[in-house]
Design a protein around this motif. Structure first.
Motif, PDB file in Angstrom:
ATOM      1  N   TRP A   1      -4.087  -8.304  -3.850  1.00 60.71           N
ATOM      2  CA  TRP A   1      -3.864  -8.634  -5.254  1.00 60.71           C
ATOM      3  C   TRP A   1      -3.926 -10.137  -5.466  1.00 60.71           C
ATOM      4  O   TRP A   1      -3.451 -10.895  -4.651  1.00 60.71           O
ATOM      5  CB  TRP A   1      -2.511  -8.108  -5.739  1.00 60.71           C
ATOM      6  N   ARG A   2      -4.460 -10.521  -6.596  1.00 60.15           N
ATOM      7  CA  ARG A   2      -4.539 -11.923  -6.968  1.00 60.15           C
ATOM      8  C   ARG A   2      -3.949 -12.077  -8.364  1.00 60.15           C
ATOM      9  O   ARG A   2      -4.332 -11.333  -9.265  1.00 60.15           O
ATOM     10  CB  ARG A   2      -5.993 -12.411  -6.960  1.00 60.15           C
ATOM     11  N   GLY A   3      -3.018 -12.985  -8.565  1.00 58.34           N
ATOM     12  CA  GLY A   3      -2.422 -13.208  -9.868  1.00 58.34           C
ATOM     13  C   GLY A   3      -2.677 -14.624 -10.343  1.00 58.34           C
ATOM     14  O   GLY A   3      -2.500 -15.571  -9.593  1.00 58.34           O
ATOM     15  N   ASP A   4      -3.070 -14.782 -11.581  1.00 55.32           N
ATOM     16  CA  ASP A   4      -3.285 -16.103 -12.175  1.00 55.32           C
ATOM     17  C   ASP A   4      -2.512 -16.164 -13.482  1.00 55.32           C
ATOM     18  O   ASP A   4      -2.706 -15.329 -14.367  1.00 55.32           O
ATOM     19  CB  ASP A   4      -4.773 -16.348 -12.468  1.00 55.32           C
TER      20      ASP A   4
ATOM     21  N   CYS B   1      -4.530  -8.028  -8.374  1.00 54.60           N
ATOM     22  CA  CYS B   1      -5.941  -7.804  -8.120  1.00 54.60           C
ATOM     23  C   CYS B   1      -5.976  -6.999  -6.844  1.00 54.60           C
ATOM     24  O   CYS B   1      -5.495  -7.450  -5.824  1.00 54.60           O
ATOM     25  CB  CYS B   1      -6.678  -9.127  -7.965  1.00 54.60           C
ATOM     26  N   GLY B   2      -6.472  -5.789  -6.896  1.00 56.24           N
ATOM     27  CA  GLY B   2      -6.296  -4.919  -5.744  1.00 56.24           C
ATOM     28  C   GLY B   2      -7.588  -4.532  -5.070  1.00 56.24           C
ATOM     29  O   GLY B   2      -8.619  -4.410  -5.707  1.00 56.24           O
ATOM     30  N   VAL B   3      -7.507  -4.340  -3.765  1.00 53.82           N
ATOM     31  CA  VAL B   3      -8.663  -3.973  -2.964  1.00 53.82           C
ATOM     32  C   VAL B   3      -8.256  -2.918  -1.954  1.00 53.82           C
ATOM     33  O   VAL B   3      -7.173  -2.991  -1.408  1.00 53.82           O
ATOM     34  CB  VAL B   3      -9.223  -5.188  -2.195  1.00 53.82           C
ATOM     35  N   VAL B   4      -9.099  -1.971  -1.724  1.00 57.65           N
ATOM     36  CA  VAL B   4      -8.895  -1.078  -0.595  1.00 57.65           C
ATOM     37  C   VAL B   4     -10.101  -1.187   0.310  1.00 57.65           C
ATOM     38  O   VAL B   4     -11.227  -1.139  -0.140  1.00 57.65           O
ATOM     39  CB  VAL B   4      -8.677   0.390  -1.027  1.00 57.65           C
TER      40      VAL B   4
ATOM     41  N   LEU C   1     -11.305 -14.369  -0.525  1.00 50.55           N
ATOM     42  CA  LEU C   1     -11.005 -13.770  -1.816  1.00 50.55           C
ATOM     43  C   LEU C   1      -9.829 -14.441  -2.514  1.00 50.55           C
ATOM     44  O   LEU C   1      -9.608 -14.229  -3.698  1.00 50.55           O
ATOM     45  CB  LEU C   1     -10.697 -12.277  -1.636  1.00 50.55           C
ATOM     46  N   ASP C   2      -9.050 -15.223  -1.771  1.00 48.79           N
ATOM     47  CA  ASP C   2      -7.937 -15.980  -2.347  1.00 48.79           C
ATOM     48  C   ASP C   2      -6.987 -15.055  -3.098  1.00 48.79           C
ATOM     49  O   ASP C   2      -6.717 -15.212  -4.284  1.00 48.79           O
ATOM     50  CB  ASP C   2      -8.462 -17.075  -3.277  1.00 48.79           C
ATOM     51  N   VAL C   3      -6.448 -14.058  -2.393  1.00 50.69           N
ATOM     52  CA  VAL C   3      -5.587 -13.057  -3.008  1.00 50.69           C
ATOM     53  C   VAL C   3      -4.120 -13.392  -2.776  1.00 50.69           C
ATOM     54  O   VAL C   3      -3.772 -14.188  -1.913  1.00 50.69           O
ATOM     55  CB  VAL C   3      -5.897 -11.656  -2.464  1.00 50.69           C
ATOM     56  N   ASP C   4      -3.249 -12.754  -3.550  1.00 53.21           N
ATOM     57  CA  ASP C   4      -1.815 -12.974  -3.432  1.00 53.21           C
ATOM     58  C   ASP C   4      -1.137 -11.942  -2.528  1.00 53.21           C
ATOM     59  O   ASP C   4      -0.120 -12.241  -1.909  1.00 53.21           O
ATOM     60  CB  ASP C   4      -1.146 -12.927  -4.798  1.00 53.21           C
ATOM     61  N   PHE C   5      -1.656 -10.736  -2.502  1.00 54.45           N
ATOM     62  CA  PHE C   5      -1.035  -9.667  -1.725  1.00 54.45           C
ATOM     63  C   PHE C   5      -2.084  -8.900  -0.933  1.00 54.45           C
ATOM     64  O   PHE C   5      -3.186  -8.665  -1.413  1.00 54.45           O
ATOM     65  CB  PHE C   5      -0.303  -8.672  -2.646  1.00 54.45           C
ATOM     66  N   LEU C   6      -1.725  -8.523   0.248  1.00 56.49           N
ATOM     67  CA  LEU C   6      -2.613  -7.767   1.126  1.00 56.49           C
ATOM     68  C   LEU C   6      -1.827  -6.605   1.726  1.00 56.49           C
ATOM     69  O   LEU C   6      -0.863  -6.812   2.464  1.00 56.49           O
ATOM     70  CB  LEU C   6      -3.151  -8.667   2.239  1.00 56.49           C
TER      71      LEU C   6
ATOM     72  N   ARG D   1       3.719 -14.538  -1.922  1.00 54.75           N
ATOM     73  CA  ARG D   1       4.999 -14.637  -2.607  1.00 54.75           C
ATOM     74  C   ARG D   1       6.095 -13.980  -1.775  1.00 54.75           C
ATOM     75  O   ARG D   1       5.846 -13.021  -1.040  1.00 54.75           O
ATOM     76  CB  ARG D   1       4.917 -13.955  -3.973  1.00 54.75           C
ATOM     77  N   PRO D   2       7.326 -14.451  -1.895  1.00 54.18           N
ATOM     78  CA  PRO D   2       8.431 -13.821  -1.155  1.00 54.18           C
ATOM     79  C   PRO D   2       8.597 -12.354  -1.541  1.00 54.18           C
ATOM     80  O   PRO D   2       8.400 -11.975  -2.699  1.00 54.18           O
ATOM     81  CB  PRO D   2       9.648 -14.658  -1.568  1.00 54.18           C
ATOM     82  N   LEU D   3       8.976 -11.555  -0.558  1.00 51.58           N
ATOM     83  CA  LEU D   3       9.156 -10.117  -0.747  1.00 51.58           C
ATOM     84  C   LEU D   3      10.580  -9.708  -0.413  1.00 51.58           C
ATOM     85  O   LEU D   3      11.246 -10.325   0.409  1.00 51.58           O
ATOM     86  CB  LEU D   3       8.192  -9.339   0.152  1.00 51.58           C
ATOM     87  N   ARG D   4      11.020  -8.651  -1.048  1.00 53.30           N
ATOM     88  CA  ARG D   4      12.299  -8.062  -0.687  1.00 53.30           C
ATOM     89  C   ARG D   4      12.119  -7.177   0.543  1.00 53.30           C
ATOM     90  O   ARG D   4      10.995  -6.940   1.007  1.00 53.30           O
ATOM     91  CB  ARG D   4      12.851  -7.234  -1.848  1.00 53.30           C
ATOM     92  N   ALA D   5      13.220  -6.681   1.069  1.00 53.12           N
ATOM     93  CA  ALA D   5      13.147  -5.776   2.218  1.00 53.12           C
ATOM     94  C   ALA D   5      12.433  -4.484   1.797  1.00 53.12           C
ATOM     95  O   ALA D   5      12.740  -3.917   0.742  1.00 53.12           O
ATOM     96  CB  ALA D   5      14.546  -5.465   2.730  1.00 53.12           C
ATOM     97  N   PRO D   6      11.481  -4.011   2.588  1.00 51.53           N
ATOM     98  CA  PRO D   6      10.728  -2.817   2.213  1.00 51.53           C
ATOM     99  C   PRO D   6      11.469  -1.539   2.582  1.00 51.53           C
ATOM    100  O   PRO D   6      12.447  -1.557   3.341  1.00 51.53           O
ATOM    101  CB  PRO D   6       9.444  -2.959   3.038  1.00 51.53           C
ATOM    102  N   THR D   7      10.977  -0.436   2.055  1.00 52.21           N
ATOM    103  CA  THR D   7      11.437   0.887   2.462  1.00 52.21           C
ATOM    104  C   THR D   7      10.244   1.670   2.987  1.00 52.21           C
ATOM    105  O   THR D   7       9.110   1.474   2.532  1.00 52.21           O
ATOM    106  CB  THR D   7      12.083   1.660   1.308  1.00 52.21           C
ATOM    107  N   TYR D   8      10.492   2.537   3.932  1.00 56.37           N
ATOM    108  CA  TYR D   8       9.432   3.389   4.472  1.00 56.37           C
ATOM    109  C   TYR D   8       9.915   4.834   4.442  1.00 56.37           C
ATOM    110  O   TYR D   8      11.029   5.135   4.902  1.00 56.37           O
ATOM    111  CB  TYR D   8       9.075   2.990   5.909  1.00 56.37           C
ATOM    112  N   THR D   9       9.087   5.715   3.903  1.00 49.85           N
ATOM    113  CA  THR D   9       9.402   7.139   3.844  1.00 49.85           C
ATOM    114  C   THR D   9       8.341   7.906   4.613  1.00 49.85           C
ATOM    115  O   THR D   9       7.158   7.866   4.267  1.00 49.85           O
ATOM    116  CB  THR D   9       9.453   7.637   2.393  1.00 49.85           C
ATOM    117  N   SER D  10       8.750   8.597   5.639  1.00 47.83           N
ATOM    118  CA  SER D  10       7.831   9.362   6.475  1.00 47.83           C
ATOM    119  C   SER D  10       7.438  10.674   5.793  1.00 47.83           C
ATOM    120  O   SER D  10       8.164  11.195   4.941  1.00 47.83           O
ATOM    121  CB  SER D  10       8.495   9.657   7.823  1.00 47.83           C
TER     122      SER D  10
END
Length: 273
Positions: A6-9, A15-18, A45-50, A94-103
């Motif tokens: 994702w890229r934010g301006d 801005c998302g990519v798969v 691509l100069d993105v914000d999130f991967l 950007r800083p992230l909070r603690a994630p959660t994972y659900t199996s």
């Protein structure tokens, strides 16, 4: 491995990519591993999130992180062997909070022969959904990968239908456990948009690629005569999508000739006010 970016301006968020790539054993034309080339293209691509899928080892996680120095915030949950659970990880500027994972371990395969049910049960234990919010709470990212369906049949009578329906239900519940002004759910769902499960996937979400419905899996990697389908999704809730397109589609020069870094096309969006 599958990647989401994702890229934010300004006020734009996203801005998302798969993208999935094959980590070839052969070096590229420049003597570099194709994975290095993949990371270089992501950096360009100069993105914000991967968001990454199929990161099955800590060493691969470190390999990627070392080549994405601008994305120093990483979210993942350790599996039983210390690997990223579900093969899922998020890199961010950007800083992230603690994630959660659900199996997906609670899903119970009920169709197919004994061998198929056993293989599906193992897949469910290995896969799931990773959810993480940015530190400011403005953005929720969901990253998932469902059990692969190699049958080329997504009808209700297919042996994958029951297990896929349960997995989609787990994804939906995991995302509902969080709230944010903007939510983005991306993944290799391994479910075609022509499947009767598609409405269940997108219920409550905006699918910015629904109008064109272009296949996201390359026909070059399918058996002769089998049509390609759209099985990857990038869904948005909470804010409008300004643009959506497919990128990273071009072939690259490798030591053994021209090839693709991925068997999937890449999806990109820009969302925001």
């Amino acid at each position: 491995m599958t990647a989401f970016l994702w890229r934010g301006d300004g006020d734009d968020v996203g801005c998302g990519v798969v993208q999935r790539f094959h980590r070839h054993t052969l070096p590229s034309r420049t003597g570099e591993d194709p994975a290095v080339e993949f990371c270089r293209r992501l950096t360009d691509l100069d993105v914000d999130f991967l968001l990454l899928q199929e990161v099955w080892t800590r060493s691969l996680l470190r390999f990627i992180g070392a080549r994405l120095p601008s994305m120093r915030h990483v979210a993942w949950k350790p599996g039983l062997a210390g690997q990223p659970a579900g093969g899922l990880a998020v890199f961010s500027r950007r800083p992230l909070r603690a994630p959660t994972y659900t199996s997906f371990a609670s899903a119970r395969p009920g169709d197919g022969n004994l061998a198929f049910r056993g293989k599906s049960a193992v897949s469910c234990r290995m896969q799931g959904i990773l959810a993480v919010r940015t530190a400011d709470g403005e953005l929720l990212l969901g990253n998932t990968q469902l059990t692969a369906n190699h049958d080329g049949d997504w009808s209700q009578g297919n042996r994958h239908y029951g297990i896929h329906r349960q997995q989609v239900g787990i994804v939906r519940r995991a995302m509902r456990a969080h709230t944010a002004p903007l939510s983005v759910l991306g993944g290799d769902f391994n479910i075609a948009s022509s499947s009767p499960l598609y409405p269940f996937i997108v219920d409550g979400w905006h699918d910015p690629f629904a109008r064109t419905d272009q296949p996201t899996y390359r026909a070059e990697f399918l058996p002769a005569g089998r049509p390609a389908h759209r099985i990857d999704y990038l869904l948005v809730s909470g804010q409008p999508v300004a643009s959506a397109d497919l990128i990273l589609a071009e072939p690259v020069e490798l030591a053994n000739g021209t090839s693709f870094l991925s068997d999937h096309l890449a999806l990109r969006i820009r969302a925001g006010q």
